[in-house]
Write an enzyme that holds these catalytic residues in place. Structure first.
Site, mmCIF file in Angstrom:
data_model
loop_
_atom_site.group_PDB
_atom_site.id
_atom_site.type_symbol
_atom_site.label_atom_id
_atom_site.label_comp_id
_atom_site.label_asym_id
_atom_site.label_seq_id
_atom_site.Cartn_x
_atom_site.Cartn_y
_atom_site.Cartn_z
ATOM 1 N N GLU A 27 32.944 21.217 49.072
ATOM 2 C CA GLU A 27 33.662 20.012 48.663
ATOM 3 C C GLU A 27 35.160 20.287 48.472
ATOM 4 O O GLU A 27 35.639 20.480 47.352
ATOM 5 C CB GLU A 27 33.086 19.431 47.362
ATOM 6 N N LYS A 34 31.132 17.686 51.545
ATOM 7 C CA LYS A 34 31.379 16.530 50.690
ATOM 8 C C LYS A 34 32.877 16.277 50.716
ATOM 9 O O LYS A 34 33.666 17.099 50.233
ATOM 10 C CB LYS A 34 30.887 16.773 49.262
#
Length: 295
Positions: free
Chosen positions: A176, A213
């Site tokens: 992420e 993500k």
């Protein structure tokens, strides 16, 4: 669900991943939003007990088992707790929800336009415990503040380096590198980010995969190449501060990208709601986020 079943659920499931991983400094704010005042708990243990009660209520709500939530990201203390007399991971899997664990330990100060992850000095022990607990994967967050090529290269390199350690431990990493949605140069920086990720994906050994993500991009469908890449199991989106309505509208314009929202999922839930009211509020959010994810 065994590992193969969980892999298929994440790769092909028509739904989204719930982010239930608020920790440390974000927990009091989450409890306040839920209607639990600061004077309702004393010290970290009581605070985390309060947030676990909230998360348990979410997980056991009928709408959470609707099939529209395909995964959930947990904080370590949530993983360590129990739901319905079972470990949290088993309670989730019984509901068709694949469990992930947050493994980062916070952010460094900004340098070269990014905030790298602090050293993960507890990672090995946490990975071993998570695998033993039946978790499927992990999530770790760092933040991009500006379109600085050197900083973006460093943040992607760190994410993939740690990601390979996680793969070696038998878990699926969600990488992420969040892009701050308030950054004026985000469109330019997201092109740099995509290029760096593609380079690192092509360097992954055969048989290894990661998840990504990412902030919902300025340019619609920017990440289509990442979504189709054979080394990527799934690309999920964070809301990043957008309202739920705006995040869902933007997400729906990015086919193949599914949500991994926190605030948008939980913002209408309150401690004093009846079970029916609670489930109705949760179910409405689940329906909206799922619809945007499968559009």
């Amino acid at each position: 669900m065994n590992t193969a079943e969980m892999t298929d659920r994440i790769a092909n499931g028509q739904g989204f991943i719930a982010a239930l991983d608020q920790s440390g400094g974000s927990t009091p704010k989450a409890l306040q939003g839920y209607g639990v005042a600061d004077d309702a708990w004393n010290g970290d243990e009581e605070m985390f007990a309060q947030i676990h009660t909230m998360r348990s209520r979410v997980i056991t709500a009928p709408s959470f088992s609707s099939g529209k939530v395909i995964g959930a990201i947990l904080f370590e203390k949530t993983m360590d707790g129990e739901v319905d007399g079972k470990t949290t991971a088993e309670a989730l899997k019984d509901r068709g929800v694949v469990p992930f664990i947050k493994v980062d330990q916070g952010l460094e100060d900004e340098a070269d336009g990014v905030q790298l992850m602090k050293p993960l000095d507890k990672l090995d022990a946490l990975l071993a415990k998570s695998a033993q607990a039946g978790m499927f994967g992990t999530k770790m967050r760092s933040v991009i503040k500006s379109a600085n090529a050197q900083g973006i290269a460093a943040i992607v390199a760190q994410q993939f380096e740690v990601g390979r350690t996680i793969i070696a431990a038998g878990l699926m990493p969600i990488l992420e590198p969040e892009y701050d949605i308030t950054a004026a140069d985000r469109a330019e920086g997201e092109e740099l980010l995509k290029s760096e990720i593609l380079t690192r994906l092509d360097q992954l050994p055969e048989g290894e995969q990661v998840m990504l993500k990412l902030s919902i991009p300025v340019k619609d469908d920017l990440y289509a190449e990442l979504i189709r890449h054979p080394k990527v199991l799934r690309v999920v989106a964070l809301s990043g501060g957008f309202s739920t309505d705006e995040a869902c509208a933007r997400l729906a314009r990015n086919p193949g990208m599914i949500a991994s929202f926190s605030r948008g999922l939980l913002q209408e839930l309150r401690a004093d709601q009846s079970d029916d009211q609670f489930d109705a509020a949760l179910g409405g959010a689940i329906d909206q986020i799922c619809e945007a994810s499968v559009a």
